[in-house]
Design a protein around this motif. Sequence first.
Motif, PDB file in Angstrom:
ATOM      1  N   ARG A  34      -6.353  -4.880   5.339  1.00  0.00           N
ATOM      2  CA  ARG A  34      -7.597  -4.173   5.637  1.00  0.00           C
ATOM      3  C   ARG A  34      -7.374  -2.753   6.161  1.00  0.00           C
ATOM      4  O   ARG A  34      -8.031  -1.811   5.747  1.00  0.00           O
ATOM      5  N   ARG A  35      -6.450  -2.619   7.096  1.00  0.00           N
ATOM      6  CA  ARG A  35      -6.255  -1.302   7.713  1.00  0.00           C
ATOM      7  C   ARG A  35      -4.937  -1.293   8.466  1.00  0.00           C
ATOM      8  O   ARG A  35      -4.500  -2.320   8.989  1.00  0.00           O
ATOM      9  N   SER A  36      -4.323  -0.109   8.543  1.00  0.00           N
ATOM     10  CA  SER A  36      -3.095   0.070   9.320  1.00  0.00           C
ATOM     11  C   SER A  36      -3.215   1.341  10.147  1.00  0.00           C
ATOM     12  O   SER A  36      -3.905   2.287   9.770  1.00  0.00           O
ATOM     13  N   PRO A  75      -8.477  -3.601  -3.490  1.00  0.00           N
ATOM     14  CA  PRO A  75      -8.095  -4.852  -2.815  1.00  0.00           C
ATOM     15  C   PRO A  75      -6.644  -5.225  -3.096  1.00  0.00           C
ATOM     16  O   PRO A  75      -6.266  -5.490  -4.235  1.00  0.00           O
ATOM     17  N   VAL A  76      -5.832  -5.208  -2.072  1.00  0.00           N
ATOM     18  CA  VAL A  76      -4.425  -5.605  -2.166  1.00  0.00           C
ATOM     19  C   VAL A  76      -4.165  -6.576  -1.029  1.00  0.00           C
ATOM     20  O   VAL A  76      -4.515  -6.300   0.124  1.00  0.00           O
ATOM     21  N   ALA A  77      -3.554  -7.704  -1.354  1.00  0.00           N
ATOM     22  CA  ALA A  77      -3.350  -8.741  -0.347  1.00  0.00           C
ATOM     23  C   ALA A  77      -1.912  -9.220  -0.349  1.00  0.00           C
ATOM     24  O   ALA A  77      -1.143  -8.965  -1.282  1.00  0.00           O
ATOM     25  N   ILE A  78      -1.550  -9.909   0.714  1.00  0.00           N
ATOM     26  CA  ILE A  78      -0.269 -10.614   0.762  1.00  0.00           C
ATOM     27  C   ILE A  78      -0.421 -11.900  -0.036  1.00  0.00           C
ATOM     28  O   ILE A  78      -1.242 -12.759   0.279  1.00  0.00           O
ATOM     29  N   LEU A  79       0.372 -12.031  -1.086  1.00  0.00           N
ATOM     30  CA  LEU A  79       0.277 -13.166  -1.996  1.00  0.00           C
ATOM     31  C   LEU A  79       1.280 -14.267  -1.687  1.00  0.00           C
ATOM     32  O   LEU A  79       1.115 -15.400  -2.144  1.00  0.00           O
ATOM     33  N   GLY A  80       2.321 -13.942  -0.952  1.00  0.00           N
ATOM     34  CA  GLY A  80       3.333 -14.925  -0.599  1.00  0.00           C
ATOM     35  C   GLY A  80       4.293 -14.337   0.404  1.00  0.00           C
ATOM     36  O   GLY A  80       4.456 -13.110   0.491  1.00  0.00           O
ATOM     37  N   THR A  81       4.924 -15.195   1.183  1.00  0.00           N
ATOM     38  CA  THR A  81       5.883 -14.749   2.193  1.00  0.00           C
ATOM     39  C   THR A  81       7.183 -15.544   2.082  1.00  0.00           C
ATOM     40  O   THR A  81       7.222 -16.623   1.494  1.00  0.00           O
ATOM     41  N   GLY A 105       3.837  -4.156  15.538  1.00  0.00           N
ATOM     42  CA  GLY A 105       5.239  -3.749  15.547  1.00  0.00           C
ATOM     43  C   GLY A 105       5.507  -2.757  16.667  1.00  0.00           C
ATOM     44  O   GLY A 105       4.656  -1.920  16.982  1.00  0.00           O
ATOM     45  N   MET A 106       6.687  -2.846  17.263  1.00  0.00           N
ATOM     46  CA  MET A 106       7.076  -1.939  18.349  1.00  0.00           C
ATOM     47  C   MET A 106       8.550  -1.638  18.185  1.00  0.00           C
ATOM     48  O   MET A 106       9.372  -2.560  18.156  1.00  0.00           O
ATOM     49  N   GLY A 107       8.912  -0.366  18.050  1.00  0.00           N
ATOM     50  CA  GLY A 107      10.309  -0.060  17.780  1.00  0.00           C
ATOM     51  C   GLY A 107      10.734   1.300  18.271  1.00  0.00           C
ATOM     52  O   GLY A 107       9.922   2.108  18.719  1.00  0.00           O
ATOM     53  N   GLY A 108      12.033   1.550  18.148  1.00  0.00           N
ATOM     54  CA  GLY A 108      12.609   2.800  18.608  1.00  0.00           C
ATOM     55  C   GLY A 108      11.952   3.999  17.960  1.00  0.00           C
ATOM     56  O   GLY A 108      11.469   3.949  16.845  1.00  0.00           O
ATOM     57  N   GLY A 109      11.949   5.064  18.734  1.00  0.00           N
ATOM     58  CA  GLY A 109      11.342   6.296  18.216  1.00  0.00           C
ATOM     59  C   GLY A 109      10.544   7.100  19.241  1.00  0.00           C
ATOM     60  O   GLY A 109      10.625   8.285  19.258  1.00  0.00           O
ATOM     61  N   PHE A 110       9.614   6.546  20.016  1.00  0.00           N
ATOM     62  CA  PHE A 110       9.225   5.143  20.065  1.00  0.00           C
ATOM     63  C   PHE A 110       7.992   4.958  19.191  1.00  0.00           C
ATOM     64  O   PHE A 110       7.079   5.776  19.248  1.00  0.00           O
ATOM     65  N   SER A 111       7.942   3.918  18.376  1.00  0.00           N
ATOM     66  CA  SER A 111       6.864   3.743  17.419  1.00  0.00           C
ATOM     67  C   SER A 111       6.123   2.432  17.664  1.00  0.00           C
ATOM     68  O   SER A 111       6.707   1.436  18.055  1.00  0.00           O
ATOM     69  N   VAL A 112       4.819   2.461  17.392  1.00  0.00           N
ATOM     70  CA  VAL A 112       3.972   1.276  17.462  1.00  0.00           C
ATOM     71  C   VAL A 112       3.163   1.222  16.178  1.00  0.00           C
ATOM     72  O   VAL A 112       2.581   2.225  15.738  1.00  0.00           O
ATOM     73  N   SER A 113       3.128   0.053  15.556  1.00  0.00           N
ATOM     74  CA  SER A 113       2.361  -0.114  14.314  1.00  0.00           C
ATOM     75  C   SER A 113       1.413  -1.298  14.448  1.00  0.00           C
ATOM     76  O   SER A 113       1.752  -2.306  15.060  1.00  0.00           O
ATOM     77  N   LEU A 114       0.232  -1.158  13.866  1.00  0.00           N
ATOM     78  CA  LEU A 114      -0.772  -2.218  13.857  1.00  0.00           C
ATOM     79  C   LEU A 114      -1.328  -2.356  12.456  1.00  0.00           C
ATOM     80  O   LEU A 114      -1.588  -1.354  11.781  1.00  0.00           O
ATOM     81  N   ALA A 115      -1.495  -3.588  12.013  1.00  0.00           N
ATOM     82  CA  ALA A 115      -2.082  -3.847  10.695  1.00  0.00           C
ATOM     83  C   ALA A 115      -3.001  -5.040  10.793  1.00  0.00           C
ATOM     84  O   ALA A 115      -2.661  -6.043  11.420  1.00  0.00           O
ATOM     85  N   LEU A 116      -4.172  -4.931  10.182  1.00  0.00           N
ATOM     86  CA  LEU A 116      -5.152  -6.019  10.168  1.00  0.00           C
ATOM     87  C   LEU A 116      -5.194  -6.610   8.761  1.00  0.00           C
ATOM     88  O   LEU A 116      -5.410  -5.885   7.784  1.00  0.00           O
ATOM     89  N   ILE A 117      -4.996  -7.919   8.684  1.00  0.00           N
ATOM     90  CA  ILE A 117      -4.947  -8.624   7.416  1.00  0.00           C
ATOM     91  C   ILE A 117      -6.062  -9.644   7.362  1.00  0.00           C
ATOM     92  O   ILE A 117      -6.229 -10.446   8.295  1.00  0.00           O
ATOM     93  N   ASP A 118      -6.844  -9.630   6.285  1.00  0.00           N
ATOM     94  CA  ASP A 118      -7.777 -10.725   5.995  1.00  0.00           C
ATOM     95  C   ASP A 118      -7.027 -11.699   5.112  1.00  0.00           C
ATOM     96  O   ASP A 118      -6.721 -11.394   3.955  1.00  0.00           O
ATOM     97  N   TRP A 119      -6.683 -12.861   5.650  1.00  0.00           N
ATOM     98  CA  TRP A 119      -5.787 -13.804   4.963  1.00  0.00           C
ATOM     99  C   TRP A 119      -6.506 -14.503   3.801  1.00  0.00           C
ATOM    100  O   TRP A 119      -7.672 -14.852   3.900  1.00  0.00           O
TER     101      TRP A 119
END
Length: 331
Positions: A182-184, A7-13, A317-331
């Motif tokens: 949760r997943r990327s 379990p690893v979470a975002i603790l602050g932004t 996320g969408m960026g040059g390359g062309f790259s697309v990234s998706l991440a699911l976070i349980d806040w």
Amino acid sequence: MSVSAAPVAILGTGSFVPDRVVSNTEAGAHAGVDDAWIVRKTAIRERRWARPGQATSDLATGAARNALRSAGITADQLSTIVVATSTPDHKQPATAVFVHQNLGGATTGVAAFDVNAVCAGFSFALDVAHGMIAKSGGYGLVIGADLYSQILDPADRKTVILFGDGAGAAVIGPAGPERGIRRSVFHMYSDMSDLVVVPAGGSRQPYAPAVHEAGLQYFSMEGRTVRDFIVNTVPGLVKEFLHECEVLPADITHLVPHQANGRMLEELWSRLDLPGATLHRTVGEFGNVGAASVPLTLDQAARSGALRPGDRVLLLGMGGGFSVSLALIDW
């Protein structure tokens, strides 16, 4: 694709932008477009540009300090610093090195490095840091930072009106079972690598007088092609990702996307089946800030009180390359 091993979470932004506010009138002056045209095409009303002497690491450090404060973590507790940027301070060393130096209290036992997936870079950096923290423990500092104002052609209306400078950051670390990253998942369309480019300055085409005469040191983008690709392709990728996560579209509470263009976001949003989600936007105030877009927007949402424990947050996320990234976070 990555799945959490612990379990690893975002603790602050945190986030940070230059204090120089640039209006549409100023941004479009040399490109021959006015405020009304820019708003109609992009929904952007202003952006921030760095002042002389201000570098990407300065913005990244500001966001980092705010994120550490939000998380209640001090720099000496960090084990990892990852900076996502396509506008580094120097070709080498990594911009993360200067963030480490600027934070002062960070120890020598820190992995500090950069990743570059252009505007999709923050989720790439988050996934890498997540894996390191899940395996070895400690706390990670993940930053998206870009300073595009230095590589924009003032006469190119396709780019100069879109981009701003800024940084966003997140501190990640151990968490309970009810929250976490949760997943990327990541997608790469390298046959589209020529759509978003800075042609010169690398080993393929080093700097030379002819480079500057041709304007090849500037950022270039085929905006219409990129926009069509995103609105036609990304909805399917989101649907597939949520299916893999065993999450219903209606269960997503927040969408935090890359802030490429306000009008494009409107079109993309209309094609996404996320009936219970709030679309978070900062593009009108800050423009497209590259790899900083997702974490800066996430920080704005967090500080507004919009994100609550138990919410499901989708990062896109969408960026040059062309790259697309998706991440699911349980806040």
